[in-house]
Design an enzyme around this catalytic site. Sequence first.
Site, PDB file in Angstrom:
ATOM      1  NE  ARG A  23      -4.025  -1.664   0.267  1.00 28.62           N
ATOM      2  CZ  ARG A  23      -5.386  -1.349   0.677  1.00 28.62           C
ATOM      3  NH1 ARG A  23      -5.382  -0.075   1.242  1.00 28.62           N
ATOM      4  NH2 ARG A  23      -6.114  -2.272   0.901  1.00 28.62           N
ATOM      5  NE  ARG A  27      -6.557   5.394   2.266  1.00 27.27           N
ATOM      6  CZ  ARG A  27      -7.136   4.537   2.821  1.00 27.27           C
ATOM      7  NH1 ARG A  27      -8.630   5.049   3.288  1.00 27.27           N
ATOM      8  NH2 ARG A  27      -6.832   3.485   3.143  1.00 27.27           N
ATOM      9  NE  ARG A  36      -9.129  10.221  -2.472  1.00 26.22           N
ATOM     10  CZ  ARG A  36      -9.529   9.950  -1.190  1.00 26.22           C
ATOM     11  NH1 ARG A  36      -9.242   8.587  -0.880  1.00 26.22           N
ATOM     12  NH2 ARG A  36      -9.842  10.697  -0.364  1.00 26.22           N
ATOM     13  CG  ASP A  73      -8.955  -2.262  -4.490  1.00 24.53           C
ATOM     14  OD1 ASP A  73      -8.057  -1.775  -3.707  1.00 24.53           O
ATOM     15  OD2 ASP A  73      -9.479  -3.117  -4.355  1.00 24.53           O
ATOM     16  CE1 TYR A 151     -13.481  -6.551   1.004  1.00 24.43           C
ATOM     17  CE2 TYR A 151     -11.910  -7.906   0.432  1.00 24.43           C
ATOM     18  CZ  TYR A 151     -12.288  -6.778   0.993  1.00 24.43           C
ATOM     19  OH  TYR A 151     -11.365  -6.519   1.957  1.00 24.43           O
TER      20      TYR A 151
HETATM   21  O1  CP3 Z   1       0.045  -1.423  -2.680  1.00 24.28           O
HETATM   22  C1  CP3 Z   1      -0.162  -0.263  -3.383  1.00 24.28           C
HETATM   23  O2  CP3 Z   1       0.213   0.852  -3.058  1.00 24.28           O
HETATM   24  C2  CP3 Z   1      -0.902  -0.615  -4.746  1.00 24.28           C
HETATM   25  C3  CP3 Z   1      -2.253  -0.394  -4.755  1.00 24.28           C
HETATM   26  C4  CP3 Z   1      -3.263  -1.073  -3.894  1.00 24.28           C
HETATM   27  C5  CP3 Z   1      -4.531  -0.680  -3.403  1.00 24.28           C
HETATM   28  N1  CP3 Z   1      -5.296  -1.637  -2.876  1.00 24.28           N
HETATM   29  C6  CP3 Z   1      -4.943   0.752  -3.707  1.00 24.28           C
HETATM   30  C7  CP3 Z   1      -6.271   0.965  -2.379  1.00 24.28           C
HETATM   31  C8  CP3 Z   1      -3.398  -2.604  -3.811  1.00 24.28           C
HETATM   32  C9  CP3 Z   1      -2.030  -3.596  -4.111  1.00 24.28           C
HETATM   33  C10 CP3 Z   1      -4.506  -2.898  -2.955  1.00 24.28           C
HETATM   34  C11 CP3 Z   1      -4.776  -4.275  -2.748  1.00 24.28           C
HETATM   35  C12 CP3 Z   1      -5.937  -4.598  -1.803  1.00 24.28           C
HETATM   36  N2  CP3 Z   1      -7.120  -3.813  -1.790  1.00 24.28           N
HETATM   37  C13 CP3 Z   1      -6.210  -5.486  -0.901  1.00 24.28           C
HETATM   38  C14 CP3 Z   1      -5.161  -6.463  -0.429  1.00 24.28           C
HETATM   39  C15 CP3 Z   1      -4.043  -5.816   0.410  1.00 24.28           C
HETATM   40  C16 CP3 Z   1      -4.462  -5.416   1.831  1.00 24.28           C
HETATM   41  O3  CP3 Z   1      -4.132  -4.364   2.026  1.00 24.28           O
HETATM   42  O4  CP3 Z   1      -4.796  -6.550   2.342  1.00 24.28           O
HETATM   43  C17 CP3 Z   1      -7.520  -5.438  -0.453  1.00 24.28           C
HETATM   44  C18 CP3 Z   1      -7.953  -6.464   0.639  1.00 24.28           C
HETATM   45  C19 CP3 Z   1      -7.958  -4.195  -1.145  1.00 24.28           C
HETATM   46  C20 CP3 Z   1      -9.474  -4.127  -1.066  1.00 24.28           C
HETATM   47  C21 CP3 Z   1      -9.659  -2.832  -0.684  1.00 24.28           C
HETATM   48  N3  CP3 Z   1      -9.381  -1.504  -1.461  1.00 24.28           N
HETATM   49  C22 CP3 Z   1     -10.257  -2.255   0.909  1.00 24.28           C
HETATM   50  C23 CP3 Z   1     -10.804  -3.082   1.770  1.00 24.28           C
HETATM   51  C24 CP3 Z   1     -10.224  -0.962   0.587  1.00 24.28           C
HETATM   52  C25 CP3 Z   1     -10.862   0.108   1.582  1.00 24.28           C
HETATM   53  C26 CP3 Z   1     -10.103   0.053   3.016  1.00 24.28           C
HETATM   54  C27 CP3 Z   1      -9.074   0.951   2.902  1.00 24.28           C
HETATM   55  O5  CP3 Z   1      -7.872   0.831   2.998  1.00 24.28           O
HETATM   56  O6  CP3 Z   1      -9.267   2.179   2.819  1.00 24.28           O
HETATM   57  C28 CP3 Z   1      -9.547  -0.430  -0.446  1.00 24.28           C
HETATM   58  C29 CP3 Z   1      -9.196   0.776  -1.045  1.00 24.28           C
HETATM   59  C30 CP3 Z   1      -8.106   1.307  -1.589  1.00 24.28           C
HETATM   60  N4  CP3 Z   1      -7.139   0.651  -2.487  1.00 24.28           N
HETATM   61  C31 CP3 Z   1      -7.369   2.512  -1.210  1.00 24.28           C
HETATM   62  C32 CP3 Z   1      -6.254   2.459  -1.831  1.00 24.28           C
HETATM   63  C33 CP3 Z   1      -5.153   3.364  -1.881  1.00 24.28           C
HETATM   64  C34 CP3 Z   1      -7.780   3.472  -0.571  1.00 24.28           C
HETATM   65  C35 CP3 Z   1      -8.757   4.373  -1.416  1.00 24.28           C
HETATM   66  C36 CP3 Z   1      -8.860   5.880  -1.385  1.00 24.28           C
HETATM   67  O7  CP3 Z   1      -7.979   6.625  -1.870  1.00 24.28           O
HETATM   68  O8  CP3 Z   1      -9.802   6.292  -0.591  1.00 24.28           O
END
Ligand code: CP3
Length: 345
Positions: A23, A27, A36, A73, A151
Amino acid sequence: MNKIFVDACLGKETPYTPVWMMRQAGRYLPEYMAVRAEAGNFLNLCHNPEKACEVTLQPMDIVGVDAAILFSDILVIPDEMGMDLSFVKGEGPKFSDPISSQEDLDKLIGGKEASDKLIYVYDTIKLIREQLADDKALIGFAGSPWTLATYMIEGQGTKTYNLCKKMMYSNPELLHNILAKVTEIVKLYMERQIESGIDVVQIFDSWATAIEPSKYDEFSWKYMIEISDYLKSKYPNIPIILFPKGVPAFLDKVYGNFDVFGVDWSTPMELAKEKLGDKYVLQGNMEPCRLYSKEATKECVESLANTMKDGRHIFNLGHGILPDVPVENAKYFVKLCQEVSKREV
Ligand code: CP3
């Protein structure tokens, strides 16, 4: 040109142990928040190759990590299968029609038709590859079939997993049908990501921890291995990282043809090394909240460097970085990992 990150994934000796953070594009970076905001929302950002490319590259320049991870994502797959994904502010991802029957599953798009719809991801990869330095690696990724299925069945994040576990124990055939359909798409999706220019594949099994150890192989690991076997048969030189979160009890049973085992923060690195270090390169595993304190970060990085002083290691966090971590501390972590692991090659 040699990429230190790819070399490390393949177990070759490198001048230092490379580092990246799960990640890392997100943010905690004000620059990410600005892009964003321009895109309007998170999903628009995923759908926009220029902007997704820009945020992918931000942590390379700002934090100094050794590899970029594609900005996207894991949930774009079920979205393109027809499940209508949205992100509700403060509540995370939501699907309007979760799967509860074979009819629900049959309505969803599968196979090549689904992987073809992810064209914006392949376009993003091509743009990143043009702009990323030749000696830096680009990591592509997907969610594991099990983590995606959680999900798709629950319709959102969950603390109890009651709907998917109800299916696991009372209608395992339907759960296997969902997992098989998603596995097929993930194989084709990763293949297209490789063809578009990624150097390394990571499969995130974030919700591995929800499955009891005796059922983990049947409902998750074997599908991850099916994906890695497929990719290895076609692209033997592309390293594969598998990251199952929270499965220390499964370490004795880990098998399969892949390169790097992602160790989460609940598993002691010494234990992972003892059980798996000869067979796989290990990635991880600082508890992400240590990033709130430089002292706590230093203590962990030094201990990891000592445990893994013989190499076969990639520094990372043991799960994703949190949004309120100071950027300065992330930079400190990255630099420290690179410095403490310097060696003569
Ligand atoms: O790693 C990186 O920087 C690359 C981008 C990336 C994102 N999501 C961007 C993201 C990657 C590799 C993911 C994977 C992801 N997404 C996983 C597996 C990794 C983990 O953390 O367990 C999962 C379970 C998700 C599903 C997901 N996406 C959730 C549950 C959420 C909301 C919860 C949260 O963390 O806010 C997201 C949103 C998300 N994916 C964001 C980002 C940067 C935040 C969205 C925003 O900018 O508001």
